[in-house]
Write a protein that holds these residues in place. Structure first.
Motif, short mmCIF file in Angstrom:
data_model
loop_
_atom_site.label_atom_id
_atom_site.label_comp_id
_atom_site.label_asym_id
_atom_site.label_seq_id
_atom_site.Cartn_x
_atom_site.Cartn_y
_atom_site.Cartn_z
N ASP A 140 0.85 -1.19 0.00
CA ASP A 140 0.00 0.00 0.00
C ASP A 140 0.88 1.24 0.00
O ASP A 140 2.06 1.18 0.36
N LEU A 141 0.32 2.33 -0.43
CA LEU A 141 1.03 3.62 -0.38
C LEU A 141 0.03 4.73 -0.17
O LEU A 141 -1.13 4.65 -0.60
N ASP A 142 0.47 5.76 0.48
CA ASP A 142 -0.33 6.95 0.67
C ASP A 142 0.59 8.16 0.56
O ASP A 142 1.40 8.42 1.44
N THR A 365 14.56 8.76 -5.65
CA THR A 365 15.72 8.66 -4.78
C THR A 365 15.68 7.33 -4.05
O THR A 365 14.65 6.64 -4.04
N TYR A 366 16.79 6.99 -3.40
CA TYR A 366 16.93 5.69 -2.73
C TYR A 366 17.51 5.92 -1.35
O TYR A 366 18.67 6.28 -1.20
N ARG A 367 16.68 5.80 -0.33
CA ARG A 367 17.12 6.02 1.05
C ARG A 367 16.08 5.41 2.00
O ARG A 367 15.10 4.81 1.55
N ASP A 368 16.28 5.58 3.30
CA ASP A 368 15.38 4.95 4.26
C ASP A 368 14.25 5.85 4.73
O ASP A 368 13.49 5.50 5.62
N ARG A 369 14.11 7.03 4.12
CA ARG A 369 13.03 7.96 4.48
C ARG A 369 12.80 8.92 3.31
O ARG A 369 13.73 9.26 2.58
N PRO A 370 11.56 9.37 3.13
CA PRO A 370 11.27 10.24 1.99
C PRO A 370 11.85 11.63 2.10
O PRO A 370 12.21 12.25 1.11
N VAL A 371 11.93 12.16 3.33
CA VAL A 371 12.51 13.48 3.57
C VAL A 371 13.51 13.35 4.71
O VAL A 371 13.36 12.50 5.60
N ARG A 375 9.93 11.66 10.80
CA ARG A 375 9.82 11.11 12.15
C ARG A 375 9.02 9.80 12.16
O ARG A 375 9.25 8.94 12.99
N ILE A 376 8.08 9.67 11.23
CA ILE A 376 7.22 8.48 11.18
C ILE A 376 7.57 7.60 9.99
O ILE A 376 7.72 6.38 10.15
N ALA A 377 7.68 8.19 8.82
CA ALA A 377 7.96 7.43 7.60
C ALA A 377 9.45 7.12 7.51
O ALA A 377 10.18 7.62 6.65
N ARG A 412 4.92 17.07 6.01
CA ARG A 412 6.31 17.04 5.59
C ARG A 412 6.78 15.67 5.12
O ARG A 412 7.61 15.56 4.23
N GLU A 413 6.26 14.61 5.73
CA GLU A 413 6.82 13.29 5.44
C GLU A 413 6.27 12.71 4.15
O GLU A 413 6.95 12.01 3.43
N CYS A 414 5.03 12.95 3.85
CA CYS A 414 4.44 12.78 2.53
C CYS A 414 4.25 11.32 2.10
O CYS A 414 3.14 10.87 1.89
N TRP A 415 5.35 10.57 1.96
CA TRP A 415 5.26 9.20 1.44
C TRP A 415 5.15 8.19 2.57
O TRP A 415 6.06 8.06 3.38
#
Length: 437
Positions: A140-142, A365-371, A375-377, A412-415
């Motif tokens: 899933d994605l939001d 991009t390729y990383r462990d968080r979208p921004v 704090r959550i994503a 801010r976290e978005c994805w």
């Protein structure tokens, strides 16, 4: 590990089959020449765009010659999420194409066809099925709060926004191929409804005349059943059932459409495919800016300057099947697919006369968080995030550039990917109507 065997298989075949060996040698020479054409640290502008003409699609070359700048960076590898790798190992051996080669059977989760052989007469079909079940978001994605701006391509001039769009949610839910969030690996609803996946885009927050609107879309495993889709038009207080042709057609003051929101994603069985080859090309797979920057050199038509690197891409031609695909305005789409991430960094589409019409560009991009300040994503492993998307009408010199996350979003976290952020209840007409502000 099957995800690595694809490259090994090509090397083995090159030692066995003379024709393949010649092809591999040619590709190797191409790689050397391509690498010599650009080096990390180079900045590509309209003045030296010729140096990358052979390393990008005609659509990307248009964007560069019209102001988009590329910052060339070293190539970095991209790995798959561990659960996706494990599912590929477990299930891919049982997957095969149907007798008519349009669809596939035996799929459960992971990548359907991890061993790609360029000499396979149906390699193009297998590549396209891999893009549908790619590792970026399996469950899933939001995507919360993003914005798009439509403007004319204006080399060397300031941005003049013609239309600004803001959306509350861009969401998806997979019923098949789940790897991280229960139910695994298949949602029981799949057996009763035959739905492969659910898609939603709502509520529209701007422009004011479209405020509260939205789109719901269902895709089915039945190769002969087209997508179901509905739009909520709050001004008319009614739900409108959409014809499939609308999903591949841009409307209003924008150039994007649902079939290109995330690459090339119309119903697979409604197209014929041809493998055009594989080669080193430039793509933006380790983008730096989040939110993306409005390009100051092309009137805001794209995001730049941004990091681009040499990648190994598959190239596939997709043409609507006569009598099956109803009303597509594209005569042909040329789809470029990264062989590690399985994201399409760009797709060129051609009109009925065979002329280049639109280019769809995706910065990921390729990383462990979208921004960086998430704090959550935050994820236990690196994964891909699409940070920007532009759809440019090269004949009308008009573009829609989307920022994911939005440049002025309250979120801010978005994805939120494979976090259970949305359930099937989100993908109903009732929920879409209730969300209208």
């Amino acid at each position: 590990m099957l995800w690595r065997l694809q490259k090994m298989a090509r090397r083995v075949l090159a030692n066995i089959l003379p024709a393949v060996a010649v092809s591999a040698f040619t590709l190797c020479l191409t790689t050397v020449v391509a690498t010599a054409a650009v080096q990390p640290g180079d900045v590509i502008t309209p003045e030296n765009a010729e140096s990358v003409k052979a390393l990008v699609s005609p659509g990307i070359y248009y964007a560069v010659t019209h102001g988009m700048r590329m910052s060339i960076v070293p190539t970095e590898s991209i790995d798959w999420p561990p659960p996706y790798k494990e599912a590929t190992e477990k299930y891919s051996g049982q997957v095969r194409l149907t007798e008519d080669h349009r669809s596939m059977v035996g799929y459960v989760a992971g990548q359907p066809f991890p061993l790609i052989d360029a000499n396979d007469p149906y390699v193009a079909n297998k590549i396209i099925w891999n893009t549908l079940f790619r590792p970026i978001a399996t469950d899933d994605l939001d995507l919360r709060f993003f914005d798009c701006q439509s403007e004319y391509v204006r080399p060397g001039k300031d941005q003049q926004v013609v239309n600004e769009i803001q959306v509350g949610h861009f969401a998806g839910y997979a019923l098949l191929g789940r790897t991280e969030v229960d139910p695994l690996p298949v949602d029981p609803d799949y057996k009763t409804t035959n739905r492969l996946g659910l898609f939603a885009l709502y509520p529209i927050l701007a422009p004011e005349e479209a405020r509260g609107g939205g789109l719901i879309r269902y895709r089915y495993a039945d190769p002969n059943k087209g997508d179901d889709s509905w739009a909520w038009v709050p001004q008319a207080r009614r739900v409108r059932r959409l014809n499939e042709a609308i999903l591949s057609t841009a409307s209003g003051a924008q150039t994007t459409d649902p079939d290109h929101y995330a690459g090339f994603n119309p119903k697979i069985e409604e197209y014929d495919y041809k493998f055009l080859g594989e080669k080193p090309m430039l793509a933006s797979e380790h983008a730096i800016h989040s939110p993306q920057q409005t390009c100051p050199y092309d009137g805001g038509a794209t995001s730049c300057p941004e990091a681009w690197e040499m990648r190994h891409l598959y190239i596939v031609s997709a043409t609507p099947r006569p009598g099956v695909n109803k009303g597509s305005l594209d005569k042909e789409s040329i789809v470029f697919i990264d062989t590690e991430s399985w994201i399409e960094p760009y797709v060129d589409t051609y009109d009925q006369s065979g002329k280049l019409w639109r280019v769809h560009i995706f910065w990921s991009t390729y990383r462990d968080r979208p921004v960086p300040d998430a704090r959550i994503a935050v994820y236990p492993f690196k994964r891909q995030f699409i940070l920007g998307a532009a759809s440019i009408d090269v004949q009308g010199n008009f573009s829609t550039m989307c920022y994911l996350p939005g440049q002025h979003t309250p979120e801010r976290e978005c994805w939120y990917i494979n976090m259970g952020a949305v359930t099937k209840d989100f993908f109903t007409i009732k929920s879409m109507v209730a969300a209208a502000p």
